[in-house]
Design an enzyme around this catalytic site. Sequence first.
Site, mmCIF file in Angstrom:
data_model
loop_
_atom_site.group_PDB
_atom_site.id
_atom_site.type_symbol
_atom_site.label_atom_id
_atom_site.label_comp_id
_atom_site.label_asym_id
_atom_site.label_seq_id
_atom_site.Cartn_x
_atom_site.Cartn_y
_atom_site.Cartn_z
ATOM 1 N N LYS A 95 0.866 -1.180 0.000
ATOM 2 C CA LYS A 95 0.000 0.000 0.000
ATOM 3 C C LYS A 95 0.899 1.224 0.000
ATOM 4 C CE LYS A 95 -3.157 2.870 2.614
ATOM 5 N NZ LYS A 95 -4.082 3.042 3.751
ATOM 6 N N GLY A 156 -8.807 8.782 9.338
ATOM 7 C CA GLY A 156 -9.197 8.903 10.743
ATOM 8 C C GLY A 156 -10.276 9.930 11.020
ATOM 9 N N ALA A 204 -9.755 1.274 9.051
ATOM 10 C CA ALA A 204 -9.118 0.860 10.300
ATOM 11 C C ALA A 204 -9.790 1.543 11.487
ATOM 12 C CB ALA A 204 -7.622 1.185 10.278
#
Lengths: 255, 90
Positions: A95, A156, A204
């Site tokens: 990635k 995030g 995530a």
Amino acid sequence: MTWTIDGVDMTSRLVMGTGGASSLSILDAALQASGTELTTVAMRRFDAQSRDSVFKLLDRLGIRILPNTAGCYTARDAVLTAQLAREALETNWLKLEVIADEDTLLPDPIELFTAAEELVLDGFTVFAYTNDDPALAKRLEDAGVAAVMPAGAPIGSGLGILNPHNIETIVDRAEVPIILDAGVGTASDAALAMELGCTAVLLASAVTRAHDAHAMARAMSLAVKAGHLAAGAGRIPKRPLALASSPLDGMVGSR
Amino acid sequence: MTRSASTPRAAHSPSIVLNGERRELTTSSALDLVAEVTGRQLHSDGTPADGGRLGIAVAVDGEVIRRGMWSDFTLSDGHTVDIVTAVQGG
């Protein structure tokens, strides 16, 4: 129905990150609940605490590892990190993440493209984390990356998909898998990504930082499946006014 | 730290910078250094003696040293060595 990268078939369309989990046992449970078959890790200097590592956990769970170049600001650093990852983890998959600044963590398009070209030539299977820019996505595909991974919103942030139209445009023009990466906050965001035609979703924080990571992992797993089913089911067109679903004939009474 | 030309050579013991910290050079090969830092016994081809996977990569002065070359790579004074592994992230 599976999807394929580099000749490898995968059933799960949920790619997980391992960042943000407060403990390895919480991560372990969340990864299992997510059903993921592909999961990212970062590369960092070894210290004694690294010994009880996420590497061992993924090995034990039989989940394929996708190392990333998180934290790199230049193509040069990203290429070195990629080479270290290939050597340490014995995989060509990568990635590629080259960020512009620490406030947005958004990709730096110039450094990203430079690194992508170099790594493709060096034999890497590159998953390129990029902006939701259809022009750049196409350029990365032309450079030979295996998958293009546009951000829905900053990493995030949990803001979801800020520009669904761009994601749809990227998907419509692509011949490589498009994986929605970054910005997912909750299950509906993941479902929307799939409804827009993405091949998979990478997330995530939405799971690892949720109050109940295990429950959110399961929610994401179901959302990705639901979104993928819906995308293939042919949704009804949006229309400005109602369209009755009950017959108009045989009504009792009169108007 | 600068050293004047008159400083005796013997006062300078060989050192490397390992993962950002200076340390005395006590091992000769990269293989020995990896074994010492990770606390695992290694075969000469860089694979762990316990049969597991090591999950470690080494760069010296910004160049990756392939696992199979660790035993032949001689560390010397002034080398910058990075030993990296996978951590939670992304």
